[in-house]
Design a protein around this motif. Structure first.
Motif, PDB file in Angstrom:
ATOM      1  N   MET A 156      -0.442 -11.620  17.671  1.00  0.00           N
ATOM      2  CA  MET A 156       0.690 -12.511  17.916  1.00  0.00           C
ATOM      3  C   MET A 156       1.138 -12.406  19.375  1.00  0.00           C
ATOM      4  O   MET A 156       1.478 -11.316  19.844  1.00  0.00           O
ATOM      5  CB  MET A 156       1.861 -12.171  16.996  1.00  0.00           C
ATOM      6  CG  MET A 156       1.597 -12.426  15.538  1.00  0.00           C
ATOM      7  SD  MET A 156       1.283 -14.170  15.164  1.00  0.00           S
ATOM      8  CE  MET A 156       2.879 -14.879  15.553  1.00  0.00           C
ATOM      9  N   PRO A 157       1.177 -13.529  20.112  1.00  0.00           N
ATOM     10  CA  PRO A 157       1.594 -13.481  21.526  1.00  0.00           C
ATOM     11  C   PRO A 157       3.116 -13.449  21.661  1.00  0.00           C
ATOM     12  O   PRO A 157       3.758 -14.444  21.989  1.00  0.00           O
ATOM     13  CB  PRO A 157       0.992 -14.769  22.097  1.00  0.00           C
ATOM     14  CG  PRO A 157       1.016 -15.726  20.938  1.00  0.00           C
ATOM     15  CD  PRO A 157       0.765 -14.883  19.705  1.00  0.00           C
ATOM     16  N   PRO A 226      -0.299 -18.084  24.585  1.00  0.00           N
ATOM     17  CA  PRO A 226       0.094 -19.089  23.598  1.00  0.00           C
ATOM     18  C   PRO A 226      -0.943 -20.197  23.413  1.00  0.00           C
ATOM     19  O   PRO A 226      -1.034 -20.783  22.326  1.00  0.00           O
ATOM     20  CB  PRO A 226       1.406 -19.640  24.176  1.00  0.00           C
ATOM     21  CG  PRO A 226       1.960 -18.505  24.971  1.00  0.00           C
ATOM     22  CD  PRO A 226       0.746 -17.871  25.597  1.00  0.00           C
ATOM     23  N   GLY A 227      -1.727 -20.492  24.449  1.00  0.00           N
ATOM     24  CA  GLY A 227      -2.756 -21.519  24.317  1.00  0.00           C
ATOM     25  C   GLY A 227      -3.814 -21.133  23.304  1.00  0.00           C
ATOM     26  O   GLY A 227      -4.225 -21.950  22.460  1.00  0.00           O
ATOM     27  N   ALA A 228      -4.271 -19.898  23.367  1.00  0.00           N
ATOM     28  CA  ALA A 228      -5.251 -19.411  22.392  1.00  0.00           C
ATOM     29  C   ALA A 228      -4.634 -19.360  20.992  1.00  0.00           C
ATOM     30  O   ALA A 228      -5.307 -19.644  19.988  1.00  0.00           O
ATOM     31  CB  ALA A 228      -5.751 -18.029  22.801  1.00  0.00           C
ATOM     32  N   PHE A 229      -3.362 -19.015  20.925  1.00  0.00           N
ATOM     33  CA  PHE A 229      -2.649 -18.988  19.643  1.00  0.00           C
ATOM     34  C   PHE A 229      -2.619 -20.389  19.035  1.00  0.00           C
ATOM     35  O   PHE A 229      -2.884 -20.566  17.839  1.00  0.00           O
ATOM     36  CB  PHE A 229      -1.235 -18.459  19.879  1.00  0.00           C
ATOM     37  CG  PHE A 229      -0.387 -18.373  18.642  1.00  0.00           C
ATOM     38  CD1 PHE A 229      -0.769 -17.594  17.567  1.00  0.00           C
ATOM     39  CD2 PHE A 229       0.819 -19.052  18.566  1.00  0.00           C
ATOM     40  CE1 PHE A 229       0.019 -17.499  16.432  1.00  0.00           C
ATOM     41  CE2 PHE A 229       1.623 -18.964  17.448  1.00  0.00           C
ATOM     42  CZ  PHE A 229       1.221 -18.186  16.370  1.00  0.00           C
ATOM     43  N   MET A 233      -4.178 -21.499  15.423  1.00  0.00           N
ATOM     44  CA  MET A 233      -3.355 -22.110  14.393  1.00  0.00           C
ATOM     45  C   MET A 233      -3.885 -23.479  13.979  1.00  0.00           C
ATOM     46  O   MET A 233      -3.789 -23.872  12.816  1.00  0.00           O
ATOM     47  CB  MET A 233      -1.910 -22.257  14.883  1.00  0.00           C
ATOM     48  CG  MET A 233      -1.151 -20.965  15.128  1.00  0.00           C
ATOM     49  SD  MET A 233      -0.874 -19.982  13.627  1.00  0.00           S
ATOM     50  CE  MET A 233      -2.184 -18.749  13.812  1.00  0.00           C
ATOM     51  N   ALA A 234      -4.465 -24.210  14.915  1.00  0.00           N
ATOM     52  CA  ALA A 234      -4.959 -25.566  14.637  1.00  0.00           C
ATOM     53  C   ALA A 234      -6.137 -25.566  13.681  1.00  0.00           C
ATOM     54  O   ALA A 234      -6.508 -26.631  13.152  1.00  0.00           O
ATOM     55  CB  ALA A 234      -5.345 -26.257  15.942  1.00  0.00           C
ATOM     56  N   MET A 245       3.987 -24.284  17.261  1.00  0.00           N
ATOM     57  CA  MET A 245       3.894 -22.822  17.250  1.00  0.00           C
ATOM     58  C   MET A 245       3.621 -22.296  18.662  1.00  0.00           C
ATOM     59  O   MET A 245       4.124 -21.232  19.051  1.00  0.00           O
ATOM     60  CB  MET A 245       2.792 -22.353  16.296  1.00  0.00           C
ATOM     61  CG  MET A 245       3.024 -22.680  14.824  1.00  0.00           C
ATOM     62  SD  MET A 245       4.538 -21.965  14.132  1.00  0.00           S
ATOM     63  CE  MET A 245       5.618 -23.421  14.087  1.00  0.00           C
ATOM     64  N   ARG A 246       2.834 -23.037  19.437  1.00  0.00           N
ATOM     65  CA  ARG A 246       2.585 -22.633  20.818  1.00  0.00           C
ATOM     66  C   ARG A 246       3.889 -22.642  21.624  1.00  0.00           C
ATOM     67  O   ARG A 246       4.167 -21.696  22.376  1.00  0.00           O
ATOM     68  CB  ARG A 246       1.588 -23.585  21.466  1.00  0.00           C
ATOM     69  CG  ARG A 246       1.412 -23.336  22.964  1.00  0.00           C
ATOM     70  CD  ARG A 246       0.600 -24.423  23.632  1.00  0.00           C
ATOM     71  NE  ARG A 246       0.451 -24.157  25.060  1.00  0.00           N
ATOM     72  CZ  ARG A 246      -0.645 -24.398  25.756  1.00  0.00           C
ATOM     73  NH1 ARG A 246      -1.708 -24.916  25.167  1.00  0.00           N
ATOM     74  NH2 ARG A 246      -0.686 -24.136  27.046  1.00  0.00           N
ATOM     75  N   LEU A 247       4.673 -23.703  21.476  1.00  0.00           N
ATOM     76  CA  LEU A 247       5.930 -23.799  22.207  1.00  0.00           C
ATOM     77  C   LEU A 247       6.859 -22.650  21.834  1.00  0.00           C
ATOM     78  O   LEU A 247       7.551 -22.098  22.694  1.00  0.00           O
ATOM     79  CB  LEU A 247       6.604 -25.144  21.926  1.00  0.00           C
ATOM     80  CG  LEU A 247       5.876 -26.388  22.447  1.00  0.00           C
ATOM     81  CD1 LEU A 247       6.563 -27.652  21.938  1.00  0.00           C
ATOM     82  CD2 LEU A 247       5.819 -26.384  23.975  1.00  0.00           C
TER      83      LEU A 247
END
Length: 288
Positions: A156-157, A226-229, A233-234, A245-247
């Motif tokens: 988790m970032p 967050p980009g990888a997160f 998630m996608a 979720m990224r935001l």
């Protein structure tokens, strides 16, 4: 019935139902599928959702106090506005609303902005409301348990500033206390906001360290990405939600979720016990 519970089949809602049962409160539950709700036989369950106007009106019959919890959906704001309008139409003035920590400042995160809009609506429409603002749920760690245990990475970032993660059991017990307090009050109580935080402020590195200590082997932090997160998630949720979720993760990294002075002490006083700790939850997850 005196209290209506929405979102009762979720992680927070089920704990609230149990807390209200323990306290002998009169309540009913609104759910889309009563057959799958799985509550005790003495819990009154009515069928409906927050976009079904007729079902909402029927559910509010005889109700004095509302617990409002809206899931993160593309029409969350519509559901919120309709439910509060129907509540007012049906004479319901007392509300306990599950918002989110920092709703008034993290306005670029869609579901934060929605919840802040709901907070403003509660105040503008002169509801007697308790606004609960929880931080990151400790229980979210159940979703990443397999990654941690099988790959040795805390994914988790959440950044390096820190999140005062809160247990859903603590959220639910505060909610139940507030529901009963407002429902049984002899008159209209003023609007009150309560930050729901945990006893520990965790960074990505310190969360990984707790997992390492509990498991007895090194767990590394996956980093602030967050980009990888979002990409991860996608793979199993709609792309709009993964982007949201990224935001949210970007907000964790840039600002964290730090308690204000007195937040923790206020909750301990209200509950009459210590708050559930991150280590205790991680220990329980690891033992499952």
């Amino acid at each position: 019935m005196s209290i209506l519970i929405t979102g009762a089949t979720g992680r927070v809602g089920r704990h609230i139902v149990n807390q209200l049962l323990r306290r002998g409160a009169d309540f009913r539950v609104l759910t889309r599928d009563p057959a799958k709700a799985g509550f005790a036989e003495n819990v009154e369950v009515v069928k409906g959702d927050m976009l079904d106007i007729d079902a909402l009106r029927a559910a509010f019959s005889g109700i004095k106090t509302l617990f409002l919890l809206n899931a993160v959906t593309s029409d969350e704001y519509t559901q919120t506005m309709i439910t509060l309008n129907i509540a007012r139409e049906c004479g319901v003035e007392r509300v306990v609303y599950l918002s989110v920590f920092g709703a008034d400042v993290a306005v670029n995160v869609p579901h934060f902005a929605v919840k802040y809009g709901a907070e403003r609506m509660l105040k503008a429409m002169d509801f007697s409301a308790t606004i609960l603002r929880p931080t990151y749920f400790i229980d979210n760690e159940a979703m990443i348990k397999d990654v941690v245990m099988n790959h040795g990475v805390y994914p988790m970032p959440i950044g390096g500033i820190g999140l005062a993660m809160v247990d859903t059991r603590d959220i639910a017990e505060v909610a139940a206390i507030e529901l009963i307090r407002r429902d049984r009050a002899s008159g209209k109580l003023p609007v009150e906001t309560i930050n729901l935080v945990g006893p520990d402020t965790l960074t990505g590195e310190s969360a990984a360290a707790v997992w390492s200590e509990v498991l007895g082997r090194e767990i590394i932090y996956g980093g602030d990405n967050p980009g990888a997160f979002e990409a991860s998630m996608a793979e199993f949720m709609p792309k709009w939600m993964a982007y949201e979720m990224r935001l949210m993760a970007e907000r964790y990294v840039s600002h964290g979720m730090l308690p204000q002075d007195g937040d923790r002490e206020r909750l301990v006083t209200l509950l009459g016990r210590p708050l559930h700790t991150y280590r205790d939850v991680v220990t329980a997850l690891a033992a499952q």
